[in-house]
Design a protein around this motif. Structure first.
Motif, mmCIF file in Angstrom:
data_model
loop_
_atom_site.group_PDB
_atom_site.id
_atom_site.type_symbol
_atom_site.label_atom_id
_atom_site.label_comp_id
_atom_site.label_asym_id
_atom_site.label_seq_id
_atom_site.Cartn_x
_atom_site.Cartn_y
_atom_site.Cartn_z
ATOM 1 N N ILE A 1 61.553 43.834 34.930
ATOM 2 C CA ILE A 1 61.778 44.037 33.494
ATOM 3 C C ILE A 1 62.901 45.054 33.270
ATOM 4 C CG2 ILE A 1 60.748 44.958 31.372
ATOM 5 C CD1 ILE A 1 58.080 43.653 32.356
ATOM 6 N N ALA A 2 62.875 46.134 34.043
ATOM 7 C CA ALA A 2 63.929 47.145 33.907
ATOM 8 C C ALA A 2 65.291 46.554 34.261
ATOM 9 C CB ALA A 2 63.623 48.355 34.792
ATOM 10 N N VAL B 1 66.447 44.375 31.384
ATOM 11 C CA VAL B 1 66.948 45.165 30.248
ATOM 12 C C VAL B 1 68.371 45.645 30.542
ATOM 13 C CG1 VAL B 1 66.639 47.326 28.956
ATOM 14 C CG2 VAL B 1 64.679 45.828 29.389
ATOM 15 N N ARG B 2 68.602 46.161 31.759
ATOM 16 C CA ARG B 2 69.957 46.599 32.123
ATOM 17 C C ARG B 2 70.927 45.418 32.121
ATOM 18 N NH1 ARG B 2 66.761 49.462 35.973
ATOM 19 N NH2 ARG B 2 67.385 47.981 37.593
ATOM 20 N N PHE B 3 70.452 44.257 32.601
ATOM 21 C CA PHE B 3 71.278 43.044 32.625
ATOM 22 C C PHE B 3 71.681 42.648 31.209
ATOM 23 C CE2 PHE B 3 71.675 38.404 32.528
ATOM 24 C CZ PHE B 3 72.558 38.172 33.568
ATOM 25 N N SER C 1 72.844 46.833 36.715
ATOM 26 C CA SER C 1 71.677 45.977 36.478
ATOM 27 C C SER C 1 70.758 45.892 37.689
ATOM 28 C CB SER C 1 72.106 44.558 36.102
ATOM 29 O OG SER C 1 72.907 44.559 34.954
ATOM 30 N N PHE C 2 71.340 45.597 38.864
ATOM 31 C CA PHE C 2 70.532 45.383 40.057
ATOM 32 C C PHE C 2 70.570 46.553 41.028
ATOM 33 C CE2 PHE C 2 71.792 41.152 38.487
ATOM 34 C CZ PHE C 2 70.533 40.689 38.154
ATOM 35 N N GLN D 1 51.153 45.447 42.271
ATOM 36 C CA GLN D 1 51.585 44.211 41.639
ATOM 37 C C GLN D 1 52.442 44.495 40.415
ATOM 38 O OE1 GLN D 1 47.903 42.222 40.886
ATOM 39 N NE2 GLN D 1 47.735 41.397 42.956
ATOM 40 N N GLN D 2 52.157 45.568 39.692
ATOM 41 C CA GLN D 2 52.912 45.879 38.483
ATOM 42 C C GLN D 2 54.277 46.469 38.813
ATOM 43 O OE1 GLN D 2 50.269 48.411 36.291
ATOM 44 N NE2 GLN D 2 49.110 46.714 35.433
ATOM 45 N N SER D 3 54.416 47.155 39.923
ATOM 46 C CA SER D 3 55.690 47.780 40.259
ATOM 47 C C SER D 3 56.824 46.760 40.345
ATOM 48 C CB SER D 3 55.563 48.579 41.551
ATOM 49 O OG SER D 3 54.693 49.662 41.350
ATOM 50 N N PRO D 4 56.666 45.643 41.074
ATOM 51 C CA PRO D 4 57.752 44.660 41.073
ATOM 52 C C PRO D 4 57.996 44.074 39.686
ATOM 53 C CG PRO D 4 56.277 44.244 42.908
ATOM 54 C CD PRO D 4 55.640 45.290 42.044
#
Length: 178
Positions: free
Chosen positions: A18-19, A22-24, A71-72, A10-13
């Motif tokens: 979040i990552a 941050v890049r976005f 970002s993506f 659940q935390q991985s997605p």
């Protein structure tokens, strides 16, 4: 599956989102700050609405490429992605322009700092909306998800074998189940 494994999945997605955000922010924020500077440079040379439109088009092309690649981390590209992204920008343009026009309706000659504050704030809010749409629609993973692994089926415990006890009654041995 243990509770810890479920939490990790659940935390991985969540961590990935979040990552990506941050890049976005770094990519979009950099383009946004450059756009803000360009708006200051174009102030007085052309109408504010025209300057904002020009800056929006150029910054959108640049930001779409950066968001897709950085970002993506998507392999999607081309004009289809640019067109989808352009729809989100049209809403952003209307939002930032509306904010600037509202500012000029309230203050006939706002300071550059006030104008920049309104522009950057409205851009940030529009950016949050764009992130959600780009992540969920434009750069969404189109692959068919693998079927979820079925939970292991517990084997039923073997039936207990009756325990036989030897009971001696007199000279005769009798076996009884206990």
């Amino acid at each position: 599956m243990t509770t810890q494994q479920q939490r990790t999945q659940q935390q991985s997605p969540r961590r990935a989102a979040i990552a990506a955000f941050v890049r976005f922010v770094v990519c979009g924020g950099g383009v946004g700050l450059a756009s803000s500077g360009a708006l200051v440079l174009l102030d007085g040379r052309m109408p504010l609405v025209v300057a904002n439109a020009l800056i929006t088009v150029v910054s959108t092309l640049l930001a779409t490429e950066l968001h897709g690649r950085i970002s993506f981390r998507s392999d999607r590209g081309g004009w289809g992605v640019h067109l989808q992204s352009a729809l989100t920008v049209a809403v952003s343009y209307a939002f930032t322009t509306g904010a600037l026009l509202a500012l000029h309706a309230v203050q006939s000659a706002p300071s550059a700092l006030t104008e920049q504050t309104v522009y950057l704030t409205s851009s940030a809010l529009a950016g949050l909306g764009r992130f959600a749409v780009l992540r969920a629609v434009v750069y969404a993973d189109r692959r068919t998800p693998a079927p979820a692994a079925a939970a292991p089926v517990a084997k039923p415990a073997p039936a207990a074998k009756p325990v036989l006890r030897k009971v001696i009654a007199g000279n005769t041995a009798v076996a009884i189940a206990a």
